[in-house]
Design an enzyme around this catalytic site. Structure first.
Site, short mmCIF file in Angstrom:
data_model
loop_
_atom_site.label_atom_id
_atom_site.label_comp_id
_atom_site.label_asym_id
_atom_site.label_seq_id
_atom_site.Cartn_x
_atom_site.Cartn_y
_atom_site.Cartn_z
N ASP A 115 0.74 -1.12 -0.03
CA ASP A 115 -0.09 -0.08 0.13
C ASP A 115 0.97 1.37 -0.05
O ASP A 115 2.05 1.24 0.54
CB ASP A 115 -0.80 0.05 1.19
N ARG A 116 0.30 2.31 -0.54
CA ARG A 116 0.99 3.56 -0.68
C ARG A 116 1.78 4.11 0.72
O ARG A 116 2.79 4.40 0.76
CB ARG A 116 0.20 4.85 -1.13
#
Length: 216
Positions: free
Chosen positions: A56-57
């Site tokens: 995830d970012r």
């Protein structure tokens, strides 16, 4: 500079310590992504490396890249077969009961026009399993090690929020977006028949130290 964040490299693979806040794929907001920076990681090869999996970012830590299509195919097969060992560290907004356990909670994607998409626990969803262990507790929060046995989208975030009943600190979707997301891919090991394992461990994240948790 991404070249300063390389944890492992050989002719087939690179493992980098992905910084929190850097998306792997180009996001809708058009900010710069890892894909846009792969030219920093060629190290003499003409071919750009390719991400084998996703973080995830806002998750930092170990991300595996392949350096050629044959390696990409083999690494994907290792992930699909459950042969890849991954260890994550997370700070939770509370302290779970017990010292360790396993979360077996199938996950399903849901979406609405109002809030977009998210994952949730659902008996009709795809199987998802995570082993966890309590490492430390401080000021009402817990440092936990997660060992995912499957690789579903947002698996650890939902397993923390629904499986343990305590969201990861800073999680804007499944918890409260009051701080940076405290999730870190600490280590990865990928077996390779006939060759040494790909093995890497990412440095302790400063944002964990900022909340009073120290390595070891």
């Amino acid at each position: 500079m991404l070249e300063d964040r390389v944890l492992f490299i050989d002719a087939e693979a690179i493992v980098i310590d992905k910084p929190a806040g850097l998306p792997v794929d180009p996001p809708r907001d058009s900010t710069r992504s890892l894909v846009d920076m792969m030219d920093e990681l060629t190290f003499g090869f003409q071919r750009l490396p390719t991400a084998v999996h996703r973080l995830d970012r806002d998750t930092s830590g170990c991300l595996l890249l392949s350096r050629n299509p044959k390696a990409q195919k083999r690494f994907h097969a290792a992930f699909e077969a459950g042969q890849v060992s991954k260890r994550y560290l997370a700070i939770l907004d509370g302290v779970p009961e017990g010292e360790s356990g396993e979360i077996d909670l199938p996950l399903k994607k849901v979406s609405s026009a109002a809030s977009g998409w998210r994952m949730r626990g659902d008996p009709t969803g795809k199987p998802a399993r995570t082993r966890w262990r309590l490492l430390a507790a401080r000021d009402g929060r817990a440092l936990v090690a997660f060992h995912p046995e499957t690789g579903r989208t947002h698996q650890l975030r939902v397993h923390a929020a629904e499986g343990l009943g305590i969201p990861i600190t800073g999680d804007p979707i499944y918890g409260r977006a009051e701080a940076a997301v405290m999730l870190h891919a600490a280590a990865i090991t990928v077996p390779r028949p006939g060759k040494p394992d790909i093995s890497a461990e990412a440095p302790w994240p400063e944002r964990f130290s900022d909340l009073g948790f120290s390595h070891g």
